[in-house]
Design an enzyme around this catalytic site. Structure first.
Site, mmCIF file in Angstrom:
data_model
loop_
_atom_site.group_PDB
_atom_site.id
_atom_site.type_symbol
_atom_site.label_atom_id
_atom_site.label_comp_id
_atom_site.label_asym_id
_atom_site.label_seq_id
_atom_site.Cartn_x
_atom_site.Cartn_y
_atom_site.Cartn_z
ATOM 1 N N HIS A 60 -9.180 8.222 -20.569
ATOM 2 C CA HIS A 60 -9.320 8.767 -19.209
ATOM 3 C C HIS A 60 -8.637 10.120 -19.017
ATOM 4 C CE1 HIS A 60 -10.856 4.766 -18.475
ATOM 5 N NE2 HIS A 60 -9.676 4.228 -18.704
ATOM 6 N N ARG A 73 -9.413 5.571 -12.491
ATOM 7 C CA ARG A 73 -10.369 5.212 -11.431
ATOM 8 C C ARG A 73 -11.269 6.371 -11.012
ATOM 9 N NH1 ARG A 73 -6.987 1.334 -7.211
ATOM 10 N NH2 ARG A 73 -6.052 -0.042 -8.773
ATOM 11 N N LYS A 87 -3.335 5.423 24.410
ATOM 12 C CA LYS A 87 -3.877 4.908 23.150
ATOM 13 C C LYS A 87 -3.360 3.489 22.910
ATOM 14 C CE LYS A 87 -5.955 8.763 21.987
ATOM 15 N NZ LYS A 87 -5.215 9.791 21.281
ATOM 16 N N PRO A 135 -0.355 7.863 -5.137
ATOM 17 C CA PRO A 135 0.783 8.758 -4.895
ATOM 18 C C PRO A 135 0.798 9.274 -3.470
ATOM 19 C CG PRO A 135 -0.894 9.812 -6.252
ATOM 20 C CD PRO A 135 -1.261 8.368 -6.169
ATOM 21 N N GLU A 136 1.968 9.209 -2.837
ATOM 22 C CA GLU A 136 2.109 9.698 -1.471
ATOM 23 C C GLU A 136 2.794 11.061 -1.494
ATOM 24 O OE1 GLU A 136 3.590 6.782 1.260
ATOM 25 O OE2 GLU A 136 2.477 5.151 0.345
#
Length: 287
Positions: free
Chosen positions: A106, A124, A166, A2-3
């Site tokens: 889970h 996970r 950079k 999830p972002e």
């Protein structure tokens, strides 16, 4: 994983349901998450009143009325499910990614309120729950992270200074949380497409105009994703029975070898790997 938009949907969903509610009981079924949950965790949360549900980057924050906090990260596969004691609905997921129903396995953490409970599911186990005593300790947890795209200090001066000399490519910067917090792999490709910037371009070669585009589209893409309910890639319903469908708006992500959607471009979407992450871009209009 999830972002920021998906985590914001979780925050909004929880804020509507648990604001000002008192935690009656906490049940830990598995302490072995990314950081092991201490034995006194249940005790620390019991009887706490939820003052506010906030977010920074991809982190959820439960703010308690006594000035303490619970910091939550969903990891790669974590989801939060809301179960009402009355009016049970099969759609329990408070966001739009992974299963819309509560899985049988889970379910590691259960936080009970008077009329509902929230359950943390994580196959996970890369997510975590951490109790934090005060605001300063909370701020210290985020001291190594860059600003969110929505913050005022994510501005032209910040980008120009950060990118000076950079050689690292711009795609790598956009998914580097030390530079900017909350942009993940999916949204980085979409931001660079809209900005007409090649993901392999060295940051030091970006013009002021390029940087202004990155700032603008970072805000724009994330806001649109939040409005559309996030990007689950696969469609699932949340607790309201609504679908998250920002994936229908993708311009480049997962569109390898398809025609560029930009008017009269004529290019094709290519896929490469940057930082071991799939990266999509147009071979003509992104320079």
């Amino acid at each position: 994983m999830p972002e920021l938009p998906e985590v914001e949907i979780v925050r909004q969903s929880l804020a509507k349901k648990i604001h000002k509610k008192k935690i009656k009981k906490v049940i830990i079924k598995n302490r072995n998450l990314r950081f092991k949950i201490p034995l006194k965790f249940e005790e620390l949360l019991q009887n706490k009143i939820i003052k506010k549900v906030t977010r920074f980057s991809k982190y959820l924050i439960l703010s308690f009325s006594d000035g303490s906090f619970c910091l939550i990260h969903l990891g790669m596969s974590g989801t939060i499910h809301l179960i009402k004691k009355k009016n049970f609905t099969k759609f329990t997921n408070v966001s739009f990614y992974n299963s819309s129903n509560l899985p049988k396995k889970h379910n590691h953490i259960e936080i009970q309120f008077k009329d509902l409970k929230i359950i943390y599911n994580d196959p996970r186990r890369f997510g975590f729950f951490i109790f934090i005593n005060n605001k300063q300790d909370l701020l210290n947890r985020f001291s190594h992270l860059g600003p969110e795209p929505f913050f005022k200090n994510f501005n032209l001066n910040y980008l120009l200074k950060y990118f000076f000399n950079k050689r690292k490519d711009i795609k790598s910067f956009l998914i580097d949380q030390k530079f900017v917090s909350g942009i993940g792999n999916i949204y980085a490709s979409e931001i660079l497409f809209l900005s007409k910037i090649n993901p392999t371009k060295h940051a030091m070669k970006l013009s002021k105009k390029d940087c202004q585009k990155i700032i603008f589209y970072s805000k724009s893409v994330l806001n649109k994703a939040i409005q559309k309910g996030g990007s689950s890639i696969r469609d699932f319903k949340n607790t309201s029975g609504k679908n998250g469908n920002f994936q229908k708006e993708f311009k480049v992500y997962q569109r390898e070898n398809l025609k560029c959607l930009r008017y009269k471009c004529g290019g094709k979407i290519k896929k490469i790997f940057i930082c071991n992450r799939s990266t999509f871009f147009c071979n003509i209009c992104q320079k």
